[in-house]
Design a protein around this motif. Structure first.
Motif, PDB file in Angstrom:
ATOM      1  N   ARG A  33      15.057  -4.126 -10.374  1.00  0.00           N
ATOM      2  CA  ARG A  33      16.517  -4.029 -11.187  1.00  0.00           C
ATOM      3  C   ARG A  33      16.001  -4.065 -11.985  1.00  0.00           C
ATOM      4  O   ARG A  33      17.131  -4.367 -13.222  1.00  0.00           O
ATOM      5  CB  ARG A  33      16.762  -5.666 -10.513  1.00  0.00           C
ATOM      6  CG  ARG A  33      18.460  -5.459 -10.265  1.00  0.00           C
ATOM      7  CD  ARG A  33      19.070  -6.711 -10.396  1.00  0.00           C
ATOM      8  NE  ARG A  33      17.737  -8.638 -10.028  1.00  0.00           N
ATOM      9  CZ  ARG A  33      17.814  -8.780  -9.771  1.00  0.00           C
ATOM     10  NH1 ARG A  33      18.135  -8.016  -8.089  1.00  0.00           N
ATOM     11  NH2 ARG A  33      15.937 -10.021  -9.617  1.00  0.00           N
ATOM     12  N   SER A  34      15.170  -4.856 -13.340  1.00  0.00           N
ATOM     13  CA  SER A  34      14.865  -4.497 -13.716  1.00  0.00           C
ATOM     14  C   SER A  34      14.281  -3.047 -14.773  1.00  0.00           C
ATOM     15  O   SER A  34      14.908  -2.587 -16.300  1.00  0.00           O
ATOM     16  CB  SER A  34      13.800  -5.410 -14.932  1.00  0.00           C
ATOM     17  OG  SER A  34      12.240  -5.179 -14.402  1.00  0.00           O
ATOM     18  N   LEU A  35      13.525  -2.404 -13.967  1.00  0.00           N
ATOM     19  CA  LEU A  35      13.443  -0.586 -14.034  1.00  0.00           C
ATOM     20  C   LEU A  35      14.801   0.297 -13.990  1.00  0.00           C
ATOM     21  O   LEU A  35      14.619   1.203 -15.008  1.00  0.00           O
ATOM     22  CB  LEU A  35      12.503  -0.123 -13.059  1.00  0.00           C
ATOM     23  CG  LEU A  35      11.431  -1.548 -13.116  1.00  0.00           C
ATOM     24  CD1 LEU A  35      10.298  -0.698 -12.069  1.00  0.00           C
ATOM     25  CD2 LEU A  35      10.461  -0.755 -14.430  1.00  0.00           C
ATOM     26  N   LEU A  36      16.113  -0.323 -13.681  1.00  0.00           N
ATOM     27  CA  LEU A  36      16.964   0.375 -13.448  1.00  0.00           C
ATOM     28  C   LEU A  36      17.813  -0.455 -14.123  1.00  0.00           C
ATOM     29  O   LEU A  36      19.116   0.623 -14.679  1.00  0.00           O
ATOM     30  CB  LEU A  36      17.719  -0.336 -12.354  1.00  0.00           C
ATOM     31  CG  LEU A  36      16.814   0.517 -10.712  1.00  0.00           C
ATOM     32  CD1 LEU A  36      17.594   0.207  -9.276  1.00  0.00           C
ATOM     33  CD2 LEU A  36      16.792   2.512 -11.246  1.00  0.00           C
ATOM     34  N   ALA A  37      17.376  -1.408 -15.223  1.00  0.00           N
ATOM     35  CA  ALA A  37      18.999  -1.467 -16.008  1.00  0.00           C
ATOM     36  C   ALA A  37      18.434  -0.726 -17.496  1.00  0.00           C
ATOM     37  O   ALA A  37      17.731  -0.211 -17.746  1.00  0.00           O
ATOM     38  CB  ALA A  37      18.291  -3.134 -16.484  1.00  0.00           C
ATOM     39  N   ALA A  38      19.581  -0.927 -17.951  1.00  0.00           N
ATOM     40  CA  ALA A  38      19.470  -0.533 -20.058  1.00  0.00           C
ATOM     41  C   ALA A  38      18.332  -0.751 -20.569  1.00  0.00           C
ATOM     42  O   ALA A  38      17.397  -0.235 -21.064  1.00  0.00           O
ATOM     43  CB  ALA A  38      20.563  -0.934 -20.353  1.00  0.00           C
ATOM     44  N   SER A  39      17.883  -1.992 -20.096  1.00  0.00           N
ATOM     45  CA  SER A  39      16.701  -3.013 -20.807  1.00  0.00           C
ATOM     46  C   SER A  39      16.437  -3.740 -19.933  1.00  0.00           C
ATOM     47  O   SER A  39      16.563  -4.433 -19.007  1.00  0.00           O
ATOM     48  CB  SER A  39      17.196  -3.261 -21.987  1.00  0.00           C
ATOM     49  OG  SER A  39      15.583  -4.123 -22.927  1.00  0.00           O
ATOM     50  N   PRO A  40      15.008  -3.783 -19.353  1.00  0.00           N
ATOM     51  CA  PRO A  40      14.388  -3.987 -18.952  1.00  0.00           C
ATOM     52  C   PRO A  40      14.035  -5.681 -19.134  1.00  0.00           C
ATOM     53  O   PRO A  40      13.430  -6.752 -18.625  1.00  0.00           O
ATOM     54  CB  PRO A  40      13.013  -3.826 -18.454  1.00  0.00           C
ATOM     55  CG  PRO A  40      12.506  -2.980 -19.689  1.00  0.00           C
ATOM     56  CD  PRO A  40      14.089  -2.863 -19.895  1.00  0.00           C
TER      57      PRO A  40
END
Length: 158
Positions: A33-40
């Protein structure tokens, strides 16, 4: 009577192992999820004296956050993960183009354990404990590189 004891013991063993597996799966999901977010990360800082108090203020606990930049593993910040309905701290390190999420679950009266390979699904995942925290380090880098990070983190966090 013996059957009941054996059955309850087996059930407890399966539930314990399942809980560990589900925690590892939740760590992997959080990393993806963090890799897909605008910022991890929620707090952007390479300074552990900024990241640790930020985590402590939000969830009341903060794991060691050693400075490993000279070894090629730069702390870039942290975030709060929610796993099994509990907030747990996550530190994020960068190694070249790879991110490493280090989730640290607080333990009460825990025991230390050696690193264990839980890698799957294209991610390297290592779990260990120091007695105070149970750690999960996950990244898409090769397993030997993650092992190097884990060894350096363990040595510096003492």
């Amino acid at each position: 009577m013996i059957s009941a004891v054996l059955a309850s013991g087996a059930t407890q063993w399966l539930m314990f192992n399942g809980a560990s597996d589900s925690f590892a799966a939740a760590v992997a999901s959080g990393h993806r999820r963090s890799l897909l977010a605008a910022s991890p990360i929620d707090i952007v800082s390479s300074d552990r004296h900024t990241v640790k108090p930020w985590l402590d203020a939000r969830i009341g606990v903060s794991p060691p956050a050693p400075d490993l930049a000279q070894d090629g593993y730069a702390l870039i910040g942290g975030r709060v993960e929610v796993i099994a309905d509990r907030p747990v701290p996550a530190l994020v390190y960068r190694h070249r183009e790879h991110l490493i999420t280090l989730v640290a679950e607080p333990q009460q009266g825990g025991s230390a354990s050696q690193p264990e390979d839980l890698s799957s699904g294209g991610f390297s995942l290592v779990h260990w404990s120091d007695g105070a925290f149970s750690y999960w380090a996950i990244s898409d880098m090769e397993r030997p590189e993650l092992d190097d990070f884990v060894a350096r983190f363990r040595k510096a966090a003492v």
